[in-house]
Enzyme design. Structure first.
Site, PDB file in Angstrom:
ATOM      1  CB  THR A 150      -9.523  -0.199   5.736  1.00  0.00           C
ATOM      2  OG1 THR A 150      -8.931   0.321   4.543  1.00  0.00           O
ATOM      3  CG2 THR A 150     -10.984  -0.513   5.474  1.00  0.00           C
ATOM      4  CB  ALA A 151      -5.243   3.141   7.109  1.00  0.00           C
ATOM      5  CE1 TYR A 152      -3.671   6.015  14.781  1.00  0.00           C
ATOM      6  CE2 TYR A 152      -2.759   7.901  13.620  1.00  0.00           C
ATOM      7  CZ  TYR A 152      -2.988   7.218  14.794  1.00  0.00           C
ATOM      8  OH  TYR A 152      -2.537   7.717  15.980  1.00  0.00           O
ATOM      9  CB  SER A 153      -9.773   6.016  10.442  1.00  0.00           C
ATOM     10  OG  SER A 153     -11.066   6.317  10.937  1.00  0.00           O
TER      11      SER A 153
ATOM     12  CG  ASN B 263      -4.382   5.774   3.501  1.00  0.00           C
ATOM     13  OD1 ASN B 263      -5.206   5.413   2.669  1.00  0.00           O
ATOM     14  ND2 ASN B 263      -3.468   4.969   3.992  1.00  0.00           N
TER      15      ASN B 263
ATOM     16  CG  ASP C 218      -1.972  -1.092   1.157  1.00  0.00           C
ATOM     17  OD1 ASP C 218      -2.177  -1.646   0.056  1.00  0.00           O
ATOM     18  OD2 ASP C 218      -2.580  -1.403   2.202  1.00  0.00           O
ATOM     19  N   GLY C 219       2.045   1.191   0.609  1.00  0.00           N
ATOM     20  CA  GLY C 219       2.910   2.370   0.651  1.00  0.00           C
ATOM     21  C   GLY C 219       3.331   2.849  -0.720  1.00  0.00           C
TER      22      GLY C 219
ATOM     23  CG  ASP D 188      -3.346  10.628  23.216  1.00  0.00           C
ATOM     24  OD1 ASP D 188      -3.247  11.471  24.117  1.00  0.00           O
ATOM     25  OD2 ASP D 188      -3.119   9.417  23.374  1.00  0.00           O
TER      26      ASP D 188
END
Length: 303
Positions: free
Chosen positions: A168-171, A127, A46-47, A157
């Site tokens: 579907t990543a950090y969130s 993203n 993905d990167g 934070d």
């Protein structure tokens, strides 16, 4: 057909015989790159797709990605099938449906200092945009505006503003919903908020957000764009976020919804569990077994 690769890769091919036809481009002057490129092939995870998104600051040609990474949520194509898949993309496949493309929304983000735009600080994000406390021991204090109207003050934070692709990543790790990339929206997800009632919300793609560090904040904050280009936001600074005019089109392996659900299962084990057995099959299996009377009653009670 003309083949362009990044300068670092071009240097590797230059030392090999038979690859003199490969061209390159200058990253510093890539504003017209979309006019020279018909489609992009990514090899990796993905990167690499995030990197391709960063190369094209305006319009983006279709992107086909072959999975060579460790997870590859966005890379639906298997590298072992690259010849067949590339042939189908270039010459058309044998189905009447043709090739499916998912238009992945991006976010246009711009940093402001004391109300004035900072030159060169405009980013198209695939993203998410993240504002967090960094190494500071204090909670972030962030004022969140939508079209100049204060909607909330974040004491946490940090906060994530994500696209459906980034949902579907950090969130997701912070408790946000998983959203299909065709849904036109933004996700507003707090990171460890100091309030039990502060739940993630989904906003329409027409929203125009501003995340501002107020003058009474205890410390500065930090902002990152797709996990990169991290920089400090001092008191009075803000980042403005809206939908970009230029989405990132990705070429599907099969179709838009099928690829997404397969990635959920393959990468996140979504709803993976053993199926409940049919009651009749269980009773039949028990009736054929030699068990004592008390154990049989216990099993039936448990069932």
């Amino acid at each position: 057909m003309n083949v362009l690769v990044e300068p670092e890769v071009h240097d590797m091919f230059a030392s090999l015989p038979g690859f003199g036809f490969i061209q390159t481009f200058h990253i510093q002057n890539a504003s017209d790159l979309h006019e020279r490129v018909d489609f992009v092939a990514c090899l990796g995870g993905d990167g690499v797709i995030l990197h391709a998104s960063n190369l094209f600051r305006g319009a983006v040609p279709p992107v086909v990605s072959f999975n060579l990474g460790s997870l590859g949520f966005l890379t639906a194509h298997h590298f072992a099938d690259f010849q067949r898949d590339m042939r189908s993309i270039i010459h058309g496949n044998i189905t009447t449906d043709g090739v499916y493309i998912t238009l992945r929304m991006r976010l246009r983000s711009e940093i402001f200092r004391k109300g004035k735009a900072v030159p060169g600080k405009v980013f198209d994000v695939l993203n998410e945009v993240v504002v967090d406390r960094g190494s500071n021991p204090y909670l972030c204090k962030i004022e969140c505006y939508e079209r100049n109207h204060l909607i909330t003050k974040v004491q946490a934070d940090g906060v994530i503003v994500a696209t459906p692709t980034g949902s579907t990543a950090y969130s997701t790790s912070a408790g946000g919903s998983m959203v299909h990339p065709n849904v036109p929206c933004m996700l507003f997800t707090p990171i460890c908020p100091h309030s039990l009632s502060f739940r993630p919300v989904i906003l329409p793609d027409s929203a125009q957000l501003e995340l501002k560090i107020p003058d009474d904040a205890r410390s500065n904050s930090w902002v990152s764009f797709d996990g990169k280009r991290r920089q400090q936001l001092s008191k009075g600074d803000s980042v403005r976020i809206s939908m970009s005019e230029h989405p990132l089109p990705t070429i599907n392996k099969c179709d838009q919804t099928g690829d997404w659900f397969r990635s959920l299962v393959r990468c996140l084990n979504w709803n993976e569990r053993m199926e409940q057995k049919d009651r009749g099959i269980l009773i039949t299996a028990l009736s054929r077994s030699v068990i004592n009377k008390h154990a049989f009653k216990c099993i039936l009670l448990c069932n």
